[in-house]
Design a protein around this motif. Structure first.
Motif, PDB file in Angstrom:
ATOM      1  N   LYS A  73       0.929  -1.222   0.046  1.00 50.88           N
ATOM      2  CA  LYS A  73      -0.145   0.152   0.131  1.00 50.88           C
ATOM      3  C   LYS A  73       0.984   1.351  -0.181  1.00 50.88           C
ATOM      4  N   ALA A  76       2.425   1.749  -3.352  1.00 47.15           N
ATOM      5  CA  ALA A  76       1.436   1.993  -4.344  1.00 47.15           C
ATOM      6  C   ALA A  76       1.028   3.711  -4.134  1.00 47.15           C
ATOM      7  N   GLN A  77       1.361   4.236  -3.103  1.00 51.97           N
ATOM      8  CA  GLN A  77       0.988   5.540  -2.524  1.00 51.97           C
ATOM      9  C   GLN A  77       2.165   6.234  -3.221  1.00 51.97           C
ATOM     10  N   ILE A  79       4.359   5.541  -5.727  1.00 57.41           N
ATOM     11  CA  ILE A  79       4.177   5.396  -7.224  1.00 57.41           C
ATOM     12  C   ILE A  79       3.152   6.407  -7.795  1.00 57.41           C
ATOM     13  N   GLU A  80       1.753   6.555  -7.024  1.00 61.53           N
ATOM     14  CA  GLU A  80       0.853   7.081  -7.280  1.00 61.53           C
ATOM     15  C   GLU A  80       1.142   8.736  -7.240  1.00 61.53           C
ATOM     16  N   ALA A  81       1.887   9.004  -6.508  1.00 56.96           N
ATOM     17  CA  ALA A  81       2.483  10.356  -6.342  1.00 56.96           C
ATOM     18  C   ALA A  81       3.678  10.743  -7.215  1.00 56.96           C
ATOM     19  N   GLY A  82       4.203   9.659  -7.970  1.00 57.77           N
ATOM     20  CA  GLY A  82       5.096  10.100  -9.252  1.00 57.77           C
ATOM     21  C   GLY A  82       6.596   9.500  -8.858  1.00 57.77           C
TER      22      GLY A  82
END
Length: 147
Positions: A73, A76-77, A79-82
């Motif tokens: 999790k 993923a956070q 990666i989602e932030a870039g």
């Protein structure tokens, strides 16, 4: 300041302080651009299992599975932030030593971003603070983030 940090280690224990540290570590990794590497760490303190009478491998496996889910999790956070380069590690043993010395060497970290402890002065005196130990013992820079 941030241009000097490319390999950032952030230890996670599920606390609000460690989650604040993750947010800051993500920002610093993004500041490093394509060279930025974020390593998310969780240390399972196996000494805690020694006092459990019914200790067996199943307990360690259950804790490891839950830890892996949490770290996925957090990854993923990031990666989602870039963040392009992010990994996670699960280590077993003494959190103090692993966070301050062993893992930074293993991942070649140049910065540890760690959450501030929630312990009061008496608790730190009696049981010690991982954050305090890391700030005193780490060979790399340490950024303490308050939640």
């Amino acid at each position: 300041m941030t241009a000097n940090y490319h390999r950032i280690l952030v230890p996670m224990d599920g606390s609000k302080e460690s989650e604040a540290a993750l947010t800051r570590a993500i920002e610093l990794t993004l500041d490093a651009g394509d060279e930025g590497i974020l390593s998310i760490l969780n240390v399972i303190d196996t000494r805690a299992f020694q006092n459990v009478a019914s200790f067996d491998d199943t307990m360690v496996e259950a804790v490891s599975d839950e830890t892996r889910k949490s770290l996925e999790k957090y990854k993923a956070q990031a990666i989602e932030a870039g963040v392009k380069n992010v990994d996670y590690l699960i280590e077993y043993g003494s959190p103090k030593s692993l966070i301050a010395k062993d893992v930074p060497n293993e991942v070649n970290a140049d910065l540890i971003v760690i959450g501030a402890t929630g312990l009061n002065a008496v608790e730190r005196l009696v049981i010690g603070s991982v954050t305090e130990f890391v700030t005193r013992s780490a060979k790399v820079d340490v950024l303490v983030v308050r939640g």
